[in-house]
Design an enzyme around this catalytic site. Structure first.
Site, PDB file in Angstrom:
ATOM      1  N   CYS A  80      28.431  42.203  45.777  1.00 22.26           N
ATOM      2  CA  CYS A  80      27.691  42.647  46.965  1.00 22.26           C
ATOM      3  C   CYS A  80      26.530  41.714  47.301  1.00 22.26           C
ATOM      4  CB  CYS A  80      27.202  44.073  46.765  1.00 22.26           C
ATOM      5  SG  CYS A  80      28.575  45.198  46.481  1.00 22.26           S
ATOM      6  N   HIS A 111      22.287  45.377  52.191  1.00 21.75           N
ATOM      7  CA  HIS A 111      23.713  45.500  51.875  1.00 21.75           C
ATOM      8  C   HIS A 111      24.093  46.963  52.018  1.00 21.75           C
ATOM      9  CE1 HIS A 111      27.437  45.897  49.872  1.00 21.75           C
ATOM     10  NE2 HIS A 111      26.910  46.496  48.816  1.00 21.75           N
ATOM     11  N   ASN A 122      31.469  50.436  52.433  1.00 20.53           N
ATOM     12  CA  ASN A 122      30.845  49.322  51.716  1.00 20.53           C
ATOM     13  C   ASN A 122      31.865  48.189  51.638  1.00 20.53           C
ATOM     14  OD1 ASN A 122      30.043  47.523  49.709  1.00 20.53           O
ATOM     15  ND2 ASN A 122      29.231  49.112  48.350  1.00 20.53           N
TER      16      ASN A 122
HETATM   17  N1  COA Z   1      34.770  63.824  46.317  1.00 16.38           N
HETATM   18  C1  COA Z   1      34.425  64.978  45.723  1.00 16.38           C
HETATM   19  N2  COA Z   1      33.823  65.040  44.523  1.00 16.38           N
HETATM   20  C2  COA Z   1      33.574  63.860  43.896  1.00 16.38           C
HETATM   21  C3  COA Z   1      33.901  62.629  44.453  1.00 16.38           C
HETATM   22  C4  COA Z   1      34.537  62.630  45.727  1.00 16.38           C
HETATM   23  N3  COA Z   1      34.889  61.499  46.367  1.00 16.38           N
HETATM   24  N4  COA Z   1      33.526  61.649  43.614  1.00 16.38           N
HETATM   25  C5  COA Z   1      32.972  62.243  42.549  1.00 16.38           C
HETATM   26  N5  COA Z   1      32.993  63.595  42.713  1.00 16.38           N
HETATM   27  C6  COA Z   1      32.511  64.632  41.813  1.00 16.38           C
HETATM   28  C7  COA Z   1      32.414  64.178  40.385  1.00 16.38           C
HETATM   29  O1  COA Z   1      33.671  64.270  39.745  1.00 16.38           O
HETATM   30  C8  COA Z   1      31.400  65.161  39.823  1.00 16.38           C
HETATM   31  O2  COA Z   1      32.066  66.353  39.553  1.00 16.38           O
HETATM   32  P1  COA Z   1      31.648  67.251  38.264  1.00 16.38           P
HETATM   33  O3  COA Z   1      30.212  67.622  38.495  1.00 16.38           O
HETATM   34  O4  COA Z   1      32.576  68.383  38.354  1.00 16.38           O
HETATM   35  O5  COA Z   1      31.858  66.360  37.085  1.00 16.38           O
HETATM   36  C9  COA Z   1      30.466  65.393  40.996  1.00 16.38           C
HETATM   37  O6  COA Z   1      31.170  64.972  42.172  1.00 16.38           O
HETATM   38  C10 COA Z   1      29.166  64.633  40.894  1.00 16.38           C
HETATM   39  O7  COA Z   1      29.468  63.302  40.522  1.00 16.38           O
HETATM   40  P2  COA Z   1      28.379  62.196  40.387  1.00 16.38           P
HETATM   41  O8  COA Z   1      29.054  60.881  40.077  1.00 16.38           O
HETATM   42  O9  COA Z   1      27.261  62.641  39.504  1.00 16.38           O
HETATM   43  O10 COA Z   1      27.862  62.193  41.887  1.00 16.38           O
HETATM   44  P3  COA Z   1      26.686  61.405  42.522  1.00 16.38           P
HETATM   45  O11 COA Z   1      25.791  62.324  43.202  1.00 16.38           O
HETATM   46  O12 COA Z   1      26.111  60.391  41.585  1.00 16.38           O
HETATM   47  O13 COA Z   1      27.443  60.586  43.660  1.00 16.38           O
HETATM   48  C11 COA Z   1      28.182  58.371  44.063  1.00 16.38           C
HETATM   49  C12 COA Z   1      28.445  59.638  43.310  1.00 16.38           C
HETATM   50  C13 COA Z   1      29.242  57.343  43.671  1.00 16.38           C
HETATM   51  C14 COA Z   1      28.275  58.626  45.560  1.00 16.38           C
HETATM   52  C15 COA Z   1      26.765  57.873  43.696  1.00 16.38           C
HETATM   53  O14 COA Z   1      26.611  57.797  42.308  1.00 16.38           O
HETATM   54  C16 COA Z   1      26.438  56.561  44.280  1.00 16.38           C
HETATM   55  O15 COA Z   1      26.358  56.416  45.489  1.00 16.38           O
HETATM   56  N6  COA Z   1      26.173  55.531  43.457  1.00 16.38           N
HETATM   57  C17 COA Z   1      25.910  54.218  43.926  1.00 16.38           C
HETATM   58  C18 COA Z   1      27.197  53.618  44.307  1.00 16.38           C
HETATM   59  C19 COA Z   1      27.057  52.341  45.025  1.00 16.38           C
HETATM   60  O16 COA Z   1      26.168  52.148  45.781  1.00 16.38           O
HETATM   61  N7  COA Z   1      28.011  51.466  44.773  1.00 16.38           N
HETATM   62  C20 COA Z   1      28.069  50.245  45.406  1.00 16.38           C
HETATM   63  C21 COA Z   1      27.174  49.297  44.742  1.00 16.38           C
HETATM   64  S1  COA Z   1      27.194  47.840  45.568  1.00 16.38           S
END
Ligand code: COA
Length: 333
Positions: free
Chosen positions: A115, A260, A290
Site C-alpha cells: 500500500c 491511502h 482498497n
Molecule cells: N462480515 C461479517 N463479519 C465479519 C467479517 C465480514 N466481512 N469479517 C470479520 N467478521 C467478524 C469476525 O469473524 C469477528 O467475529 P467474532 O466476533 O464472532 O469472532 C467479528 O466480525 C469482529 O472481527 P474483528 O476482526 O475483530 O473486526 P474489526 O472490528 O477489527 O474489523 C477489519 C475488521 C478488517 C475491518 C478491521 O480490523 C480493519 O479495518 N483493519 C485494518 C485493515 C486494513 O486497513 N487493511 C489494509 C491495510 S493497507
C-alpha cells in the site's frame, strides 16, 4: 540539483462493480457490517478475459498523457508499483513498457511495497529527476487483488476490503519545486501480519510442484486486521508530522490530504487527529475499496479532475501497508 513536479494524472478501473450485497451472496457478511467497519459500499473487480495489471496501467497512463498533451515517446523511465504482477517474474514494468510500444528505448523498474508502493515509487522517481538523470518519468500503481482473495466466509475479513484498478502520474523536471519531500519507513518484524505466502521461493522443491498444491490457502491474502489497524493509525500520524516538520508547515496548511484508502475509519481517525475539515481530505474507498498501490494515484487523478487540487495547493500523501511499510509525500501543486 533539479526539482520535480507532477504534470498529469490518470486512472483506470475495471467495469465490473462488486456491491456489498453481491458479496453477501458469496459469504456470511452483510452491507451493514462492511459499511460500518470499512466504509466500503462497492469495489471494482476485473474480468480476467479483459483486464491485466499491465493493460489497466497502460489505460491509466494514456489518460495521463492525453491530459498533458504528451505522448508515450516523452517518457524516459517507468517506475511501476504493484504487489500483484501479471507474472511471478518478470515484473509489470516491462509489460507496461511493451503495451506502450517503448521496447528497448527506456528502462522500467518494479517496486513491491504494497500500500506504500506508490509513494515509494514517487520518491524513487523524484530522486532520478533531482539528480538530472531523467526528465519525464511515468509512475504507476496498479493492482489486481480480487484473484488472490478467499471469497468464502473463511476469507471475509479481507475479501470485503480489496479492489482492483490502476493510477498513473507523470513527473517532470521543473523550475518550481513541486515535490517538497518524501519520507519512507519499513519494519519487517510485522511481515506476516498482512501477507500472501505463496508462490514462496523458500518452499522445499517437492512442495512447489503444482500437483502437490491441493490446498491453495497459502496463495490467499492473510491479514491480522486489529494489528494492522493499530499500527496504521500510529504510523500515518507520525509520517505526516515528519513531512510537515521537515517543511516547516503546520497541519492547517494542508490543502488536501490524500491518505491511502485502507479503511474509511482509518482516514476519519487521521482527519480528526489533524483537525482537518471534510474538504481537506479526499476519500473514494466507498466506491473503490482498497486498491493497494493504486489507491493514491486513482484518488489523486479523481481529485484533480474534480478540481479539488489547485495551483499552489499543499498536497499531502500518506500510506501504510504490508511489510509493514509506511510513507508520506508533501507536494506544492
Ligand atoms: N462480515 C461479517 N463479519 C465479519 C467479517 C465480514 N466481512 N469479517 C470479520 N467478521 C467478524 C469476525 O469473524 C469477528 O467475529 P467474532 O466476533 O464472532 O469472532 C467479528 O466480525 C469482529 O472481527 P474483528 O476482526 O475483530 O473486526 P474489526 O472490528 O477489527 O474489523 C477489519 C475488521 C478488517 C475491518 C478491521 O480490523 C480493519 O479495518 N483493519 C485494518 C485493515 C486494513 O486497513 N487493511 C489494509 C491495510 S493497507
Amino acid at each position: 540539483m533539479y526539482s520535480s513536479k507532477i504534470v498529469s494524472l490518470g486512472h483506470h478501473v475495471p467495469d465490473t462493480v462488486i456491491t456489498n450485497q453481491y458479496l453477501s451472496n458469496l459469504m456470511d457478511t452483510n452491507d451493514e457490517w462492511i459499511t460500518e467497519r470499512t466504509g466500503i459500499k462497492e469495489r471494482r473487480w476485473i474480468d480476467p478475459k479483459v483486464d491485466t495489471v499491465a493493460n489497466m496501467a497502460a489505460k491509466a497512463t494514456r489518460m495521463a498523457l492525453q491530459r498533458a498533451n504528451l505522448t508515450e515517446k516523452d517518457i524516459d523511465f517507468i517506475v511501476f508499483a504493484t504487489i500483484t504482477p501479471d507474472y511471478f517474474f518478470p515484473g509489470s514494468g516491462v509489460l507496461l513498457q511493451r503495451e506502450l510500444g517503448l521496447d528497448g528505448r527506456i528502462a522500467a523498474l518494479d517496486i513491491r511495497n504494497a500500500c506504500s508502493g506508490f509513494i515509494y515509487a514517487l520518491s524513487v522517481a523524484d530522486q532520478f529527476i533531482k539528480t538530472g538523470m531523467y526528465k519525464t518519468i511515468l509512475v504507476v500503481g496498479a493492482e489486481i487483488q480480487s484473484t488472490a482473495l478467499d471469497i468464502t466466509t473463511r476469507g471475509r475479513n479481507t475479501a470485503v476490503i480489496f479492489g482492483d484498478g490502476a493510477g498513473a502520474a507523470i513527473l517532470q523536471r521543473s523550475d518550481k519545486q513541486g515535490i517538497l519531500s518524501t519520507h519512507l519507513h519499513s519494519d519487517g518484524r510485522f511481515a506476516e501480519e498482512l501477507y500472501v505466502k505463496d508462490p514462496g521461493s523458500s518452499r522445499p522443491h517437492a512442495e512447489r510442484q503444482p500437483e502437490q498444491i491441493l490446498d491453495t490457502t497459502s496463495f490467499k491474502v492473510v491479514m491480522n486486521g486489529n494489528q494492522v489497524f493499530k499500527h496504521a493509525t500510529t504510523r500515518f500520524m507520525e509520517v505526516i508530522q515528519e513531512a510537515l516538520d521537515q517543511n516547516n508547515l503546520k497541519k492547517e496548511e494542508i490543502s488536501l490530504l490524500i491518505p491511502h484508502q485502507a479503511n474509511l475509519r482509518i482516514s476519519q481517525y487521521i482527519q480528526a487527529k489533524l483537525s482537518l475539515r471534510d474538504d481537506q481530505v479526499y476519500n473514494n474507498i466507498m466506491r473503490m475499496g482498497n486498491t493497494t498501490a493504486a489507491s493514491i494515484p486513482i484518488a489523486m487523478s479523481e481529485a484533480w479532475a474534480e478540481k479539488r487540487i489547485k495551483e499552489n495547493d499543499v498536497l499531502c500523501l500518506a500510506a501504510f501497508g504490508s511489510g509493514f511499510t509506511w510513507a508520506s509525500a508533501l507536494i506544492r501543486w
